[in-house]
Design an enzyme around this catalytic site. Structure first.
Site, PDB file in Angstrom:
ATOM      1  N   GLY A   1       0.826  -1.215   0.000  1.00 41.13           N
ATOM      2  CA  GLY A   1       0.000   0.000   0.000  1.00 41.13           C
ATOM      3  C   GLY A   1       0.852   1.253   0.000  1.00 41.13           C
ATOM      4  O   GLY A   1       1.893   1.292   0.655  1.00 41.13           O
TER       5      GLY A   1
ATOM      6  N   ARG B   1       0.733  -5.025  -5.199  1.00 40.62           N
ATOM      7  CA  ARG B   1       0.777  -6.011  -4.103  1.00 40.62           C
ATOM      8  C   ARG B   1       1.294  -7.357  -4.614  1.00 40.62           C
ATOM      9  O   ARG B   1       0.993  -8.402  -4.041  1.00 40.62           O
ATOM     10  CB  ARG B   1      -0.598  -6.145  -3.462  1.00 40.62           C
TER      11      ARG B   1
ATOM     12  N   GLY C   1       6.109  -2.588   3.549  1.00 43.45           N
ATOM     13  CA  GLY C   1       5.676  -3.067   4.853  1.00 43.45           C
ATOM     14  C   GLY C   1       6.015  -4.542   5.017  1.00 43.45           C
ATOM     15  O   GLY C   1       6.939  -5.056   4.362  1.00 43.45           O
ATOM     16  N   ASN C   2       5.227  -5.236   5.832  1.00 47.28           N
ATOM     17  CA  ASN C   2       5.570  -6.617   6.185  1.00 47.28           C
ATOM     18  C   ASN C   2       5.708  -7.560   4.989  1.00 47.28           C
ATOM     19  O   ASN C   2       6.653  -8.338   4.911  1.00 47.28           O
ATOM     20  CB  ASN C   2       4.543  -7.158   7.168  1.00 47.28           C
TER      21      ASN C   2
ATOM     22  N   THR D   1       6.350  -6.867   1.832  1.00 46.99           N
ATOM     23  CA  THR D   1       7.513  -6.479   1.026  1.00 46.99           C
ATOM     24  C   THR D   1       8.811  -6.912   1.690  1.00 46.99           C
ATOM     25  O   THR D   1       9.736  -7.414   1.027  1.00 46.99           O
ATOM     26  CB  THR D   1       7.518  -4.938   0.862  1.00 46.99           C
TER      27      THR D   1
ATOM     28  N   ASP E   1       0.414   1.585   9.037  1.00 47.48           N
ATOM     29  CA  ASP E   1      -0.016   0.695  10.131  1.00 47.48           C
ATOM     30  C   ASP E   1       0.964   0.636  11.312  1.00 47.48           C
ATOM     31  O   ASP E   1       0.588   0.204  12.396  1.00 47.48           O
ATOM     32  CB  ASP E   1      -0.220  -0.736   9.608  1.00 47.48           C
TER      33      ASP E   1
ATOM     34  N   HIS F   1      -4.708  -2.518   9.565  1.00 46.28           N
ATOM     35  CA  HIS F   1      -4.606  -3.944   9.270  1.00 46.28           C
ATOM     36  C   HIS F   1      -4.924  -4.721  10.540  1.00 46.28           C
ATOM     37  O   HIS F   1      -5.955  -4.456  11.145  1.00 46.28           O
ATOM     38  CB  HIS F   1      -3.227  -4.257   8.678  1.00 46.28           C
TER      39      HIS F   1
ATOM     40  N   ILE G   1      -8.517   8.080   2.793  1.00 44.67           N
ATOM     41  CA  ILE G   1      -8.171   9.476   3.095  1.00 44.67           C
ATOM     42  C   ILE G   1      -6.938   9.511   4.001  1.00 44.67           C
ATOM     43  O   ILE G   1      -6.076  10.364   3.867  1.00 44.67           O
ATOM     44  CB  ILE G   1      -9.344  10.170   3.852  1.00 44.67           C
TER      45      ILE G   1
ATOM     46  N   ARG H   1      -4.499   7.567   4.124  1.00 41.15           N
ATOM     47  CA  ARG H   1      -3.282   6.998   3.538  1.00 41.15           C
ATOM     48  C   ARG H   1      -2.703   7.895   2.450  1.00 41.15           C
ATOM     49  O   ARG H   1      -1.610   7.641   1.956  1.00 41.15           O
ATOM     50  CB  ARG H   1      -3.641   5.626   2.943  1.00 41.15           C
TER      51      ARG H   1
HETATM   52  O1  F6P Z   1      -1.199  -1.591   5.013  1.00 35.77           O
HETATM   53  C1  F6P Z   1      -1.815  -0.397   4.762  1.00 35.77           C
HETATM   54  C2  F6P Z   1      -3.286  -0.564   4.587  1.00 35.77           C
HETATM   55  O2  F6P Z   1      -3.842   0.701   4.301  1.00 35.77           O
HETATM   56  C3  F6P Z   1      -4.022  -1.199   5.765  1.00 35.77           C
HETATM   57  O3  F6P Z   1      -4.224  -0.282   6.811  1.00 35.77           O
HETATM   58  C4  F6P Z   1      -5.273  -1.679   5.098  1.00 35.77           C
HETATM   59  O4  F6P Z   1      -5.819  -2.777   5.796  1.00 35.77           O
HETATM   60  C5  F6P Z   1      -4.776  -2.120   3.750  1.00 35.77           C
HETATM   61  O5  F6P Z   1      -3.573  -1.419   3.515  1.00 35.77           O
HETATM   62  C6  F6P Z   1      -5.703  -1.848   2.593  1.00 35.77           C
HETATM   63  O6  F6P Z   1      -5.157  -2.421   1.460  1.00 35.77           O
HETATM   64  P1  F6P Z   1      -5.575  -2.129  -0.057  1.00 35.77           P
HETATM   65  O7  F6P Z   1      -4.840  -0.893  -0.479  1.00 35.77           O
HETATM   66  O8  F6P Z   1      -5.072  -3.304  -0.803  1.00 35.77           O
HETATM   67  O9  F6P Z   1      -7.036  -1.944  -0.084  1.00 35.77           O
END
Ligand code: F6P
Length: 346
Positions: free
Chosen positions: A17, A79, A116-117, A119, A141, A185, A271, A273
């Site tokens: 993400g 992803r 993140g985790n 990756t 997260d 998450h 929003i 993110r």
């Molecule tokens: O890891 C960041 C995150 O925004 C999480 O908080 C959330 O659960 C997830 O990614 C949403 O993922 P996607 O962008 O695939 O909808």
């Protein structure tokens, strides 16, 4: 500029993400690599997809100017999980083989993986395949093991706290229970920090299982104490036993059924993110980026840059891979909040 590092080719990708601060990290790595060490920076498109499809282009120092404050990632992300086996045998998983081939063909000396985790786990597996890899932890997260903080988190908390502040007006004026669901998450970091900053009356996080009756009791008690409105901050990762799509919607229905109090729910979503990184995230991402470039120059590979007690350090990818950093339910912060009367639904 040392002769040893001059001309080294550094691949860089961003995966998972997006989050605020990624471009600041790319800039930190790139400017240090180019200006201090005379290296070349090769930007890989869309995370590991770019390594699989060999989509890349060189980034000059000029390309890195003006990106510090930009949200998202100039490289694009995905992803894609190249080691995911989907039931196949290890020998049948072709994507890591392609990545190795393309790493050689692009003549890379190192691959910087910002993520993140998921990756960082892939980064570890690639280092086991013999690639020189450095990880940089990013995610709103804040759930990456081995570092006190990831960039993106501070910006997300700022946005979530501002949203909670704004909900106070309606909560107060209409005497309602306002439920806000934030991301995170499976961890409760964003809910905990934005809940504290926004003065949440109830904070629900996955690390502390809640009981609906306790929440109802607590909200009714507040009404008796002449506090007819409340703010309930919930992490997206808490248990949702209902059919409702969001846990905020579920709790909104249940609280109304159990208390008769008027409820409204808000799901903050993407929003929190997006957009420009907070100053703290710009600083942290820059520190991580420059430290990563120094580690490449020192050939200190198979590691992730990290922050511990506000000092930049590094941890082995091997130690990070497959772990999640959760909130400790006995953290002094939680105890202090309980002492102040905040409910965790227990
Ligand atoms: O890891 C960041 C995150 O925004 C999480 O908080 C959330 O659960 C997830 O990614 C949403 O993922 P996607 O962008 O695939 O909808």
């Amino acid at each position: 500029m040392s002769r040893k590092t001059n001309g080294m080719r550094i691949g860089i990708l961003t995966a998972g993400g997006d989050c605020p601060g990624i471009n600041a990290a790319i800039r930190g790595v790139g400017k240090t690599a180019i200006i201090k060490y005379g290296m070349k920076l090769i930007g890989i498109s869309d995370g590991f997809t770019g390594m699989i499809n060999k989509e890349y282009s060189e980034l000059t120092e000029r390309d890195l100017s003006g990106i510090l404050t930009l949200g998202g990632t100039i490289l694009g992300t995905s992803r894609e999980k190249p080691f995911k086996n989907n039931g196949k045998k290890k020998s049948e998983i072709k994507k890591p083989v392609l990545i190795k081939e393309h790493y050689e063909q692009m003549e890379l000396d190192c691959l910087v993986c910002i993520g993140g985790n998921g990756t960082l786990k892939t980064a570890h597996l690639l280092s086991q395949e013999g690639l020189n890899v450095i990880g940089i932890p990013k995610t709103i997260d804040n759930d990456v093991w081995g570092t006190d903080i990831t960039f993106g988190f501070d910006s997300a908390v700022n946005i979530a706290a501002e949203a909670i502040d704004r909900l106070h007006s309606t909560a107060n004026s209409h005497k309602r229970i306002m439920i806000i669901e934030v991301m995170g998450h499976n961890a409760g970091w964003i809910a905990l920090y934005s809940g504290i900053a926004g003065g949440g009356d109830v904070i629900l996080i996955p690390e502390i299982p809640y009981k609906e009756e306790k929440i109802a009791e607590y909200l009714l008690h507040r009404v008796e104490e002449n506090k007819p409105y409340s703010i309930v901050v919930v992490a997206e990762g808490i248990r949702n036993p209902g059919k409702e799509k969001s846990v905020a919607q579920y709790l909104s229905n249940r609280i109304f059924e159990m208390t008769g109090l008027e409820t409204r729910e808000t799901v903050l979503g993407y929003i929190q993110r997006g957009g420009t990184p907070s100053p703290m995230d710009r600083v942290l991402a820059t520190r991580y980026g420059t430290a990563a470039a120094d580690m490449i120059a020192a050939k200190d590979f198979s590691k992730m840059v990290a922050l511990k007690k506000n000092e930049i350090t590094s941890v082995r990818l091997e130690d990070v891979a497959g772990k999640i950093k959760m909130v400790d339910p006995d953290d002094p912060l939680i105890i202090h909040l309980k002492n102040m009367g905040t409910s965790f639904g227990t």
